[in-house]
Design an enzyme around this catalytic site. Structure first.
Site, short mmCIF file in Angstrom:
data_model
loop_
_atom_site.label_atom_id
_atom_site.label_comp_id
_atom_site.label_asym_id
_atom_site.label_seq_id
_atom_site.Cartn_x
_atom_site.Cartn_y
_atom_site.Cartn_z
N HIS A 7 0.83 -1.20 0.00
CA HIS A 7 0.00 0.00 0.00
C HIS A 7 0.87 1.25 0.00
O HIS A 7 2.07 1.18 0.19
CB HIS A 7 -0.95 0.02 1.21
CG HIS A 7 -0.24 0.10 2.52
ND1 HIS A 7 0.06 -1.01 3.26
CD2 HIS A 7 0.23 1.16 3.24
CE1 HIS A 7 0.68 -0.65 4.37
NE2 HIS A 7 0.81 0.65 4.37
N ARG A 11 -0.76 10.92 4.99
CA ARG A 11 -1.36 11.53 6.17
C ARG A 11 -2.45 12.49 5.71
O ARG A 11 -2.28 13.17 4.70
CB ARG A 11 -0.31 12.27 6.97
CG ARG A 11 0.58 11.36 7.76
CD ARG A 11 1.54 12.16 8.65
NE ARG A 11 2.19 11.29 9.60
CZ ARG A 11 3.21 10.51 9.31
NH1 ARG A 11 3.69 10.49 8.08
NH2 ARG A 11 3.75 9.73 10.22
N GLU A 58 -3.51 3.92 2.22
CA GLU A 58 -3.72 3.97 3.67
C GLU A 58 -3.81 5.44 4.08
O GLU A 58 -2.84 6.19 3.95
CB GLU A 58 -2.56 3.30 4.40
CG GLU A 58 -2.61 3.46 5.91
CD GLU A 58 -1.32 3.05 6.59
OE1 GLU A 58 -0.97 3.67 7.60
OE2 GLU A 58 -0.64 2.12 6.08
N ASN A 62 -4.34 11.56 12.41
CA ASN A 62 -3.92 11.75 13.80
C ASN A 62 -5.00 12.54 14.52
O ASN A 62 -5.32 13.67 14.13
CB ASN A 62 -2.57 12.46 13.86
CG ASN A 62 -1.46 11.58 13.34
OD1 ASN A 62 -1.31 10.44 13.76
ND2 ASN A 62 -0.70 12.09 12.39
N HIS A 78 3.31 10.94 -6.52
CA HIS A 78 1.88 10.88 -6.79
C HIS A 78 1.36 9.45 -6.73
O HIS A 78 2.12 8.50 -6.80
CB HIS A 78 1.55 11.51 -8.15
CG HIS A 78 2.13 10.77 -9.32
ND1 HIS A 78 3.35 11.08 -9.86
CD2 HIS A 78 1.66 9.72 -10.04
CE1 HIS A 78 3.60 10.26 -10.87
NE2 HIS A 78 2.59 9.42 -11.00
#
Length: 144
Positions: A7, A11, A58, A62, A78
């Protein structure tokens, strides 16, 4: 020695907004993991029918915020997805407020950015489509 792609992790600042963007691209949530001790959520998204864990994005969120996220994620590179109809997808994205940074003027390739500035390349499946408006004369916006 063998290697197996699993994967790509990115973030995100706003999990729901980012998930909505990837859902517009055609991905779906495959699995979610809430990690209370670490105060983060992992959401794995994949194309329909490709939920074997080898084509995931993924999304890492946070809970306490992520002020360290860069304003521009160009260092990341990218993500790239092959799509059935590049014009229809770009229109759907544009209709939902997504800027088409590099329009599919050639009927083959476009770039957009996620709400977290992740650059996403869209490639037309098979042969390029015949150039058509409004894409053929649309200028680039920003960078990708």
């Amino acid at each position: 020695m063998s290697i197996e792609y699993l994967h790509t992790m990115v973030r995100v600042k706003d999990l729901e907004k980012s998930m909505a963007f990837y859902e517009m691209l055609g991905l779906k949530e495959r699995t979610r993991k809430e990690v209370e001790a670490g105060r983060f959520t992992l959401v794995f998204m994949c194309p329909p029918g490709q939920d074997d864990g080898h084509n995931d994005v993924e999304l890492t969120y946070n809970w306490d915020g992520d002020d360290q996220l860069p304003d521009d994620s160009r260092h990341f590179g990218h993500l790239a997805y092959r799509v059935d109809d590049i014009y229809a997808l770009c229109q759907k994205l544009m209709d939902n407020g997504v800027t088409i940074n590099r329009p599919p003027r050639d009927g083959h390739m476009a770039f957009v950015r996620s709400p977290d500035n992740v650059s996403v390349e869209l490639l037309q499946k098979g042969d390029a489509k015949e150039p058509q408006e409004p894409w053929a004369s649309m200028e680039n916006t920003g960078h990708w």
